[in-house]
Write an enzyme that holds these catalytic residues in place. Structure first.
Site, PDB file in Angstrom:
ATOM      1  N   SER A 173       0.860  -1.190   0.000  1.00  0.00           N
ATOM      2  CA  SER A 173       0.000   0.000   0.000  1.00  0.00           C
ATOM      3  C   SER A 173       0.895   1.237   0.000  1.00  0.00           C
ATOM      4  CB  SER A 173      -0.958  -0.015   1.204  1.00  0.00           C
ATOM      5  OG  SER A 173      -1.852   1.071   1.159  1.00  0.00           O
ATOM      6  N   HIS A 199      -2.543  -1.065  -3.512  1.00  0.00           N
ATOM      7  CA  HIS A 199      -3.689  -0.169  -3.355  1.00  0.00           C
ATOM      8  C   HIS A 199      -3.519   1.046  -4.263  1.00  0.00           C
ATOM      9  CE1 HIS A 199      -4.272  -1.858   0.996  1.00  0.00           C
ATOM     10  NE2 HIS A 199      -4.703  -2.686   0.070  1.00  0.00           N
ATOM     11  N   ASP A 295      -4.507  -4.736   5.807  1.00  0.00           N
ATOM     12  CA  ASP A 295      -4.853  -5.558   4.652  1.00  0.00           C
ATOM     13  C   ASP A 295      -3.677  -6.452   4.272  1.00  0.00           C
ATOM     14  OD1 ASP A 295      -6.414  -6.501   2.523  1.00  0.00           O
ATOM     15  OD2 ASP A 295      -5.587  -5.018   1.138  1.00  0.00           O
TER      16      ASP A 295
END
EC number: 3.1.1.61
Length: 360
Positions: A173, A199, A295
């Site tokens: 991310s 992401h 995540d």
């Protein structure tokens, strides 16, 4: 509690006003000043010493990239780029991340309230993460050249890794675009297939894949639904869809899903990791890189339990030590490695697998 001090730089008075409204609505941050261009921003930085800068990509008098490059060389600080959802905007944003920006957000849509709460939450999260981020100085041209030379001279593994049964699965991310580049560029042309969930919003992943494809010795592309997953290729999840690994007979294939976001993300790292645990098992290597939130942490643990060997990026080399920290805390990481050594460690581990290819 001391609030995060934010300076917003944008040539649009409407955008400056909207960003200020969003940021000041958060209990832990405040806009200390706004600037219509980088020249004004330069003086306001000296005056207010902000914790985080939000910076428009394209502005008059001095564009965002030129200003960012000078800023990261002379006074490195956390910067969140604000970009338009265009091909040119995505290319400039990726260049900004190379120069040291921590993260980016798309421009808010003025006059459209639908989705504004979600946008405000994302913007606030990115500013919080940026305020805690480890800032990189802008790379010098010589350093970039050395990096390219070292990638070209990366040692080849004696046993060619051409089996589609072996896979590298990566999730990242905040700070991930540069971390992924550092992992992929040393890989030899015969490396196993790589599947990546980073992401990113729609429109940016295609430019990201194209940029990496020009830097790497493996082919890098945005994943397409139903395509066969091949060695020597890396597949990046599109910004609008989850990427999953699946099987068609003896072959691995990529699948895309428009199911709802998981952990507030689509693509989600957990979704990719869990599909790899199910369909690749012991034949996969899992890698979780820099990023905020959790995540991928649970998914990496599932990969480990399915027999995969798993890596987490260490705190010292992370821009934001969130996702790797959560994965380590859950017990999902077999090894914790610095980013500079990650590619070598992954390839060394794959070399020890030899012909021990397991069908699942």
């Amino acid at each position: 509690m001391q609030k995060i001090k934010v300076l917003c730089v944008d040539d649009s008075a409407l955008i400056r006003s909207l960003m200020t409204e969003i940021i000041n609505s958060q209990p832990d941050m405040t806009v200390v000043a706004t600037a219509p261009d980088p020249l004004v921003a330069r003086e306001l930085i000296k005056q207010h010493n902000p914790d985080v800068l939000t910076l428009d990509v394209e502005m008059p008098r001095m564009d965002g990239l030129d200003f960012l490059e000078k800023l990261m060389r002379l006074r490195p600080m956390p910067v969140v780029m604000v970009s338009s959802l265009t091909e040119r905007g995505s290319e400039i944003t990726l260049r900004a991340l190379e120069l040291g920006a921590v993260d980016f957000v798309t421009k808010p849509r003025v006059g459209i309230r639908d989705g504004m709460l979600d946008y405000a939450e994302k913007l606030a999260d990115k500013i919080r993460a940026a305020s805690r981020a480890r800032v990189r100085q802008a790379p010098q041209p010589q350093a970039a050249a050395r990096s390219a030379d070292s990638a070209a001279a990366a040692p080849m593994i004696n046993n060619p890794l051409v089996s589609t049964e072996k896979l590298i699965i990566i999730g990242a991310s905040t700070g991930g675009t540069e971390a992924i580049r550092e992992v992929l560029t040393p890989l030899p042309p015969d490396a196993p297939a790589v599947l990546i969930a980073q992401h990113m919003p729609p429109g940016f992943t295609k430019s990201f894949a194209q940029r990496l494809n020009g830097l790497c010795r493996i082919a890098v592309k945005e994943a397409e639904h139903g395509e066969r997953v091949l060695p020597g290729h890396a597949y990046i999840a599109p910004g609008h869809a989850h990427l999953l690994l699946a099987r068609s007979g003896a072959n691995y294939i990529a699948q895309l899903s428009d199911e709802p976001p998981v952990n507030r993300h689509r693509p989600s790292v957990d979704v990719l990791f869990r599909s790899a645990a199910t369909h690749a098992g012991k034949n996969a290597i899992g890698v979780i890189l820099t990023g905020m939130g959790r995540d991928g942490a649970a998914g990496l643990l599932e990969m480990k339990r399915a027999g995969a060997h798993t890596f987490a990026q260490d705190e010292a080399s992370c821009i934001v030590f969130g996702m790797p920290r959560e994965a380590i805390a859950l017990g999902g990481a077999d090894e914790v490695a610095p980013l500079a050594d990650m590619s070598r460690r992954v390839m060394a581990r794959l070399a020890t697998m030899g012909d021990r290819v397991q069908r699942v």
